[in-house]
Design a protein around this motif. Structure first.
Motif, PDB file in Angstrom:
ATOM      1  N   TYR A 145      29.104  95.431  69.963  1.00 12.63           N
ATOM      2  CA  TYR A 145      29.082  94.847  71.306  1.00 12.63           C
ATOM      3  C   TYR A 145      28.307  93.536  71.319  1.00 12.63           C
ATOM      4  CZ  TYR A 145      27.655  93.844  76.037  1.00 12.63           C
ATOM      5  OH  TYR A 145      27.397  93.183  77.211  1.00 12.63           O
ATOM      6  N   ARG A 146      27.174  93.521  70.644  1.00 12.24           N
ATOM      7  CA  ARG A 146      26.367  92.297  70.649  1.00 12.24           C
ATOM      8  C   ARG A 146      27.115  91.141  69.992  1.00 12.24           C
ATOM      9  NH1 ARG A 146      20.069  92.018  68.827  1.00 12.24           N
ATOM     10  NH2 ARG A 146      19.877  93.467  70.583  1.00 12.24           N
ATOM     11  N   LEU A 147      27.917  91.442  68.992  1.00 12.52           N
ATOM     12  CA  LEU A 147      28.704  90.394  68.340  1.00 12.52           C
ATOM     13  C   LEU A 147      29.822  89.874  69.240  1.00 12.52           C
ATOM     14  CD1 LEU A 147      28.960  91.994  64.799  1.00 12.52           C
ATOM     15  CD2 LEU A 147      27.842  89.819  65.325  1.00 12.52           C
ATOM     16  N   ILE A 148      30.440  90.783  69.985  1.00 13.80           N
ATOM     17  CA  ILE A 148      31.585  90.410  70.817  1.00 13.80           C
ATOM     18  C   ILE A 148      31.154  89.825  72.153  1.00 13.80           C
ATOM     19  CG2 ILE A 148      33.624  91.359  72.007  1.00 13.80           C
ATOM     20  CD1 ILE A 148      33.733  93.470  69.739  1.00 13.80           C
ATOM     21  N   ALA A 149      29.975  90.210  72.640  1.00 14.67           N
ATOM     22  CA  ALA A 149      29.529  89.847  73.991  1.00 14.67           C
ATOM     23  C   ALA A 149      29.631  88.356  74.325  1.00 14.67           C
ATOM     24  CB  ALA A 149      28.099  90.349  74.214  1.00 14.67           C
ATOM     25  N   PRO A 150      29.286  87.428  73.404  1.00 13.20           N
ATOM     26  CA  PRO A 150      29.323  86.004  73.784  1.00 13.20           C
ATOM     27  C   PRO A 150      30.691  85.532  74.259  1.00 13.20           C
ATOM     28  CG  PRO A 150      28.100  86.286  71.746  1.00 13.20           C
ATOM     29  CD  PRO A 150      28.717  87.610  72.056  1.00 13.20           C
ATOM     30  N   ILE A 151      31.770  86.075  73.678  1.00  9.13           N
ATOM     31  CA  ILE A 151      33.085  85.576  74.078  1.00  9.13           C
ATOM     32  C   ILE A 151      33.551  86.199  75.391  1.00  9.13           C
ATOM     33  CG2 ILE A 151      33.753  85.086  71.702  1.00  9.13           C
ATOM     34  CD1 ILE A 151      35.512  87.556  71.763  1.00  9.13           C
ATOM     35  N   LEU A 152      32.830  87.225  75.867  1.00 13.93           N
ATOM     36  CA  LEU A 152      33.161  87.787  77.173  1.00 13.93           C
ATOM     37  C   LEU A 152      32.785  86.819  78.287  1.00 13.93           C
ATOM     38  CD1 LEU A 152      31.983  91.479  76.618  1.00 13.93           C
ATOM     39  CD2 LEU A 152      34.292  90.544  76.379  1.00 13.93           C
ATOM     40  N   GLN A 153      31.922  85.847  77.948  1.00 14.88           N
ATOM     41  CA  GLN A 153      31.522  84.809  78.907  1.00 14.88           C
ATOM     42  C   GLN A 153      32.277  83.508  78.663  1.00 14.88           C
ATOM     43  OE1 GLN A 153      29.453  85.977  81.197  1.00 14.88           O
ATOM     44  NE2 GLN A 153      29.326  87.911  80.057  1.00 14.88           N
ATOM     45  N   TRP A 154      33.377  83.578  77.915  1.00  8.39           N
ATOM     46  CA  TRP A 154      34.155  82.382  77.584  1.00  8.39           C
ATOM     47  C   TRP A 154      34.638  81.695  78.849  1.00  8.39           C
ATOM     48  CZ3 TRP A 154      34.205  80.437  72.876  1.00  8.39           C
ATOM     49  CH2 TRP A 154      35.164  79.486  72.511  1.00  8.39           C
ATOM     50  N   THR A 155      34.615  80.390  78.847  1.00 12.58           N
ATOM     51  CA  THR A 155      34.991  79.640  80.051  1.00 12.58           C
ATOM     52  C   THR A 155      36.481  79.742  80.356  1.00 12.58           C
ATOM     53  OG1 THR A 155      35.168  77.641  78.687  1.00 12.58           O
ATOM     54  CG2 THR A 155      33.084  78.019  79.851  1.00 12.58           C
ATOM     55  N   GLU A 156      37.327  79.889  79.337  1.00 14.14           N
ATOM     56  CA  GLU A 156      38.763  80.023  79.547  1.00 14.14           C
ATOM     57  C   GLU A 156      39.136  81.497  79.715  1.00 14.14           C
ATOM     58  OE1 GLU A 156      41.041  78.101  76.515  1.00 14.14           O
ATOM     59  OE2 GLU A 156      39.551  76.525  76.239  1.00 14.14           O
ATOM     60  N   PRO A 157      40.254  81.776  80.384  1.00 13.66           N
ATOM     61  CA  PRO A 157      40.707  83.170  80.501  1.00 13.66           C
ATOM     62  C   PRO A 157      40.955  83.771  79.116  1.00 13.66           C
ATOM     63  CG  PRO A 157      41.938  81.730  81.988  1.00 13.66           C
ATOM     64  CD  PRO A 157      41.138  80.831  81.084  1.00 13.66           C
ATOM     65  N   THR A 158      40.485  84.990  78.916  1.00 13.84           N
ATOM     66  CA  THR A 158      40.660  85.653  77.623  1.00 13.84           C
ATOM     67  C   THR A 158      41.052  87.111  77.833  1.00 13.84           C
ATOM     68  OG1 THR A 158      38.316  86.274  77.506  1.00 13.84           O
ATOM     69  CG2 THR A 158      38.957  84.200  76.459  1.00 13.84           C
ATOM     70  N   GLN A 159      41.709  87.652  76.828  1.00  9.73           N
ATOM     71  CA  GLN A 159      41.996  89.078  76.756  1.00  9.73           C
ATOM     72  C   GLN A 159      41.482  89.589  75.429  1.00  9.73           C
ATOM     73  OE1 GLN A 159      46.214  89.884  77.431  1.00  9.73           O
ATOM     74  NE2 GLN A 159      45.626  91.017  79.249  1.00  9.73           N
ATOM     75  N   ILE A 160      40.613  90.585  75.480  1.00 11.09           N
ATOM     76  CA  ILE A 160      40.043  91.158  74.264  1.00 11.09           C
ATOM     77  C   ILE A 160      40.558  92.584  74.114  1.00 11.09           C
ATOM     78  CG2 ILE A 160      37.928  91.647  72.983  1.00 11.09           C
ATOM     79  CD1 ILE A 160      38.290  88.700  73.785  1.00 11.09           C
ATOM     80  N   GLN A 161      41.087  92.880  72.935  1.00  9.05           N
ATOM     81  CA  GLN A 161      41.502  94.248  72.625  1.00  9.05           C
ATOM     82  C   GLN A 161      40.721  94.720  71.410  1.00  9.05           C
ATOM     83  OE1 GLN A 161      45.440  95.121  70.895  1.00  9.05           O
ATOM     84  NE2 GLN A 161      45.681  96.692  72.466  1.00  9.05           N
ATOM     85  N   CYS A 162      40.024  95.839  71.541  1.00 14.41           N
ATOM     86  CA  CYS A 162      39.247  96.410  70.434  1.00 14.41           C
ATOM     87  C   CYS A 162      39.855  97.746  70.029  1.00 14.41           C
ATOM     88  CB  CYS A 162      37.793  96.637  70.848  1.00 14.41           C
ATOM     89  SG  CYS A 162      36.864  95.130  71.149  1.00 14.41           S
TER      90      CYS A 162
END
Length: 320
Positions: free
Chosen positions: A119-136
C-alpha cells in the motif's frame, strides 16, 4: 515472393506470414499452431512455404515427426518474438489510456509481499493529478511472472527478484530494504519483553511459510542465536498472519518500516529488532526502460527514501 527485377528476397516482410511462422515455432508443430489459430493445416503449410521462399532459406527441418528450427529459423524467431512482444505492449498501452477513465495500471502483488508495504508503494499514485484506474491482483510469484510475460499486468511487487531460472524475460527494479521487527499482542509482549532476544527461546511464534525469503532469513537468525521457537502456525498471507498475531496466538515478525501502522491497525506492540534480518522489495516489469508514467512514479517515490533505506545490497540495481 521475389523482386521481379533482381530475383532477390523482398525487403518488405509479410507480417501475416511471419506471424504464422512464429506460431509454428512457438508451439512446436503446424498442427498445434492450427489449433491455436483455428485455421486448416494446408493454409498454414502453404503460407509457411511462401514465407520460406521470400526469406530465401529453410526455416525448419524435420527430425522424426518434429519440426526443428534451422540456424536461420532461430534468428528469424528471435526477431519475430521481439516484434510481436512490442505489438502486445502497444495494444496494452492503448487499452490502458482511455480518454474517459484516464491511465490504467494493473499491478500484481506477490502473496508473500507485506500488504502495508504494498500500500505504501502504491499510495503516491492514488493522488495522481490525472484520472487513473488501479487494479491490484494478488497471486503466487510464478503465476504473476507469467502474467507479466503476457502483458496482462504492468508491474509486479515482490519480496524477491525474478531470476533467470523463472524462464521469463523480465527486469528487476530495486525499491528498498527495511529491518525486520518482532511484534506481539500486549499480553504476550509483556511476557517476552525482558532480556530480548534470549527470552524468546520456547516462545510461541507465527511464521511465514518456508517458500518465502523472510522465513529463510528468520530460520538462520534463530539458529545463530540458539533460539528454538514453538511454531504455533505457518501463514503464507502476511495480513492473515498479523490478524492471528493481534489475537494473541503468537509473536510475529514484520517490516520495521511500517511498525507504526502495524501497532495502530492491529493493536500490537514492537518488542525489538531481528538484528541482521532485512526485507528487500522489488518491482518487476517486462521492460528495462520504463514507459508507463505510473510505474515510473512508484519507482521514483520508493527510491527517494521511502523506507529510510540502508545502502543498496551488493548486486542489486535500479533500472530506469
Amino acid at each position: 515472393m521475389r523482386s521481379r527485377n533482381t530475383g532477390l528476397p523482398m525487403d518488405r516482410i509479410n507480417y501475416q506470414h511471419l506471424f504464422y511462422f512464429w506460431m509454428v515455432a512457438k508451439h512446436g508443430s503446424i498442427t498445434a499452431a492450427c489449433d491455436r489459430l483455428h485455421l486448416a493445416q494446408p493454409t498454414i503449410s502453404g503460407q509457411l512455404a511462401v514465407f520460406e521462399q521470400a526469406v530465401g532459406s529453410k526455416l525448419f527441418r524435420k527430425e522424426g515427426r518434429k519440426l526443428v528450427l534451422t540456424e536461420t529459423g532461430r534468428a528469424v524467431f528471435h526477431y519475430a518474438d521481439e516484434i510481436f512482444a512490442l505489438g502486445r505492449e502497444m495494444t496494452h498501452m492503448l487499452k490502458g489510456r482511455t480518454t474517459e477513465r484516464g491511465m490504467r495500471l494493473n499491478i500484481g502483488v506477490s502473496d508473500a509481499m507485506p500488504k502495508l508495504i504494498a500500500y505504501r508503494l502504491i499510495a503516491p499514485i492514488l493522488q495522481w493529478t490525472e484520472p487513473t484506474q488501479i487494479q491490484c491482483v494478488e497471486d503466487k510469484t510464478e503465476r504473476l511472472l507469467t502474467e507479466i510475460g503476457l502483458h496482462s499486468i504492468d508491474m509486479m511487487l515482490a519480496d524477491v527478484p525474478a531470476t533467470p531460472a523463472s524462464g521469463m524475460r523480465v527486469f528487476n527494479h530495486f525499491l528498498g530494504e527495511t529491518k525486520v521487527a518482532l511484534f506481539a499482542a500486549p499480553a504476550l509482549a509483556a511476557r517476552y519483553r525482558q532480556d530480548f532476544p534470549r527470552c524468546l527461546n520456547g516462545a510461541p511464534f507465527l511464521l511465514p511459510t518456508h517458500n518465502t525469503a523472510l522465513r529463510r532469513s528468520l530460520d538462520q537468525w534463530f539458529d545463530s542465536r540458539q533460539i528454538s521457537p514453538v511454531i504455533q502456525a505457518e501463514v503464507e498471507d502476511s495480513a492473515l498472519l498479523k490478524t492471528f498475531g493481534a489475537a494473541g496466538v503468537g509473536l510475529f515478525f514484520s517490516s520495521q518500516a511500517v511498525a507504526g501502522e502495524i501497532q495502530r491497525q492491529y493493536g500490537t506492540e514492537m518488542l525489538g529488532l531481528a538484528d541482521g534480518v532485512l526485507e528487500r522489495f522489488y518491482a518487476i516489469t517486462a521492460q528495462r526502460r520504463l514507459k508507463h508514467p505510473l510505474v515510473s512514479a512508484i519507482l521514483a517515490h520508493a527510491q527517494q527514501g521511502l523506507f529510510g533505506l540502508l545502502d543498496r545490497p551488493d548486486g542489486s540495481r535500479s533500472l530506469s
